[in-house]
Design a protein around this motif. Structure first.
Motif, mmCIF file in Angstrom:
data_model
loop_
_atom_site.group_PDB
_atom_site.id
_atom_site.type_symbol
_atom_site.label_atom_id
_atom_site.label_comp_id
_atom_site.label_asym_id
_atom_site.label_seq_id
_atom_site.Cartn_x
_atom_site.Cartn_y
_atom_site.Cartn_z
ATOM 1 N N ASP A 152 4.731 37.694 -42.878
ATOM 2 C CA ASP A 152 6.120 37.271 -42.994
ATOM 3 C C ASP A 152 6.846 37.577 -41.694
ATOM 4 O OD1 ASP A 152 6.118 36.270 -45.632
ATOM 5 O OD2 ASP A 152 6.304 38.306 -46.441
ATOM 6 N N LEU A 153 7.827 36.740 -41.391
ATOM 7 C CA LEU A 153 8.652 36.915 -40.202
ATOM 8 C C LEU A 153 10.035 37.381 -40.607
ATOM 9 C CD1 LEU A 153 7.833 33.544 -38.366
ATOM 10 C CD2 LEU A 153 6.503 35.665 -38.406
ATOM 11 N N GLU A 158 12.126 33.981 -37.639
ATOM 12 C CA GLU A 158 11.826 32.701 -38.270
ATOM 13 C C GLU A 158 12.763 31.607 -37.751
ATOM 14 O OE1 GLU A 158 10.907 30.879 -42.677
ATOM 15 O OE2 GLU A 158 11.293 33.008 -42.454
ATOM 16 N N GLN A 159 14.027 31.939 -37.556
ATOM 17 C CA GLN A 159 14.988 30.968 -37.025
ATOM 18 C C GLN A 159 14.640 30.597 -35.585
ATOM 19 O OE1 GLN A 159 17.606 29.352 -38.726
ATOM 20 N NE2 GLN A 159 17.326 28.105 -36.908
ATOM 21 N N ARG A 160 14.270 31.591 -34.768
ATOM 22 C CA ARG A 160 13.903 31.294 -33.370
ATOM 23 C C ARG A 160 12.654 30.428 -33.296
ATOM 24 N NH1 ARG A 160 12.447 35.515 -30.250
ATOM 25 N NH2 ARG A 160 12.393 37.027 -31.931
ATOM 26 N N LEU A 161 11.677 30.698 -34.169
ATOM 27 C CA LEU A 161 10.464 29.891 -34.191
ATOM 28 C C LEU A 161 10.783 28.465 -34.637
ATOM 29 C CD1 LEU A 161 7.390 29.759 -33.782
ATOM 30 C CD2 LEU A 161 7.147 30.452 -36.178
ATOM 31 N N ASP A 162 11.597 28.324 -35.677
ATOM 32 C CA ASP A 162 12.006 26.989 -36.136
ATOM 33 C C ASP A 162 12.712 26.217 -35.013
ATOM 34 O OD1 ASP A 162 10.983 27.557 -38.637
ATOM 35 O OD2 ASP A 162 12.925 27.690 -39.636
ATOM 36 N N ASP A 163 13.616 26.885 -34.310
ATOM 37 C CA ASP A 163 14.334 26.235 -33.207
ATOM 38 C C ASP A 163 13.364 25.796 -32.114
ATOM 39 O OD1 ASP A 163 16.699 26.729 -34.566
ATOM 40 O OD2 ASP A 163 17.305 28.405 -33.270
ATOM 41 N N ALA A 164 12.408 26.661 -31.782
ATOM 42 C CA ALA A 164 11.443 26.335 -30.731
ATOM 43 C C ALA A 164 10.549 25.168 -31.145
ATOM 44 C CB ALA A 164 10.589 27.562 -30.400
#
Length: 195
Positions: A152-153, A158-164
């Motif tokens: 789990d992040l 998780e938001q930074r990964l989604d944005d990237a």
């Protein structure tokens, strides 16, 4: 659309692999084909001695050549990306990342290592002629917890990964597509020219 994942951790249980797993789910949910290679999938001798005739290395090279983009993940060791990942990148042809968009992802023990992506990994990706190397994602160990189904992040990570990943898909959509040599020749011959 094809994205190749390169995992630079020699360990089965790895925080950088948790990030790759989350990224894989995100991209596949949006119809992107993902092929994953881990450094541990290769014979050590094939990487260390750059055995280009290895069927596994040839498979990697073929997938990278066909890819639209790559996600390259690594743990940070001694203020740099993993040496195992370097051996994997070294078996790629000189211009292997030409016309490719690359998203670097890294994990480390503390935020003190976050610049390793910029000063260590990005220059190598640029040397392989990546068309565009996106702003990477760095996660410190406290932001990733292991679970039975992977990991789990933290919400912020998780938001930074989604944005990237959103930036990756946008970059893939806008990248220029090469014109087939036959079509280019036809266009040149049928075009109206004036001097």
């Amino acid at each position: 659309m094809l994205v190749v994942f390169l995992g630079g951790s020699p360990s089965l249980k790895s925080r950088s692999n948790v990030l790759l797993g989350k990224a894989r789910q995100w991209l596949q949910a949006r119809g992107v084909e993902v092929v994953t290679y881990q450094v541990r999938d290769f014979e050590a001798e094939d990487l260390l001695f750059a055995r280009f005739d290895s069927s596994r290395i040839q498979g990697l090279q073929a997938h990278v050549a066909a890819a639209d983009g790559l996600v390259v993940a690594t743990p940070v060791y001694k203020a740099s990306f993993s040496g195992a990942l370097k051996t994997l990148l070294d078996v790629l042809p000189e211009r292997a990342l030409h016309h490719k968009v690359v998203l670097p992802v890294a994990t480390g023990g503390s935020n003190a290592h976050m610049l390793a992506v910029d000063y260590a990994l990005k220059p190598v990706l640029s040397a392989l002629k990546a068309q565009e190397v996106l702003h990477g994602v760095f996660a410190d160990d406290s932001q990733i917890t292991y679970t039975e189904d992977g990991g789990d992040l933290s919400p912020a990570l998780e938001q930074r990964l989604d944005d990237a990943l959103q930036q990756l898909t946008q970059a893939l959509d806008r990248r220029p597509q090469p014109i087939a040599p036959g079509l280019l020749n036809e266009r040149l011959l049928s075009g109206r020219w004036s001097a």
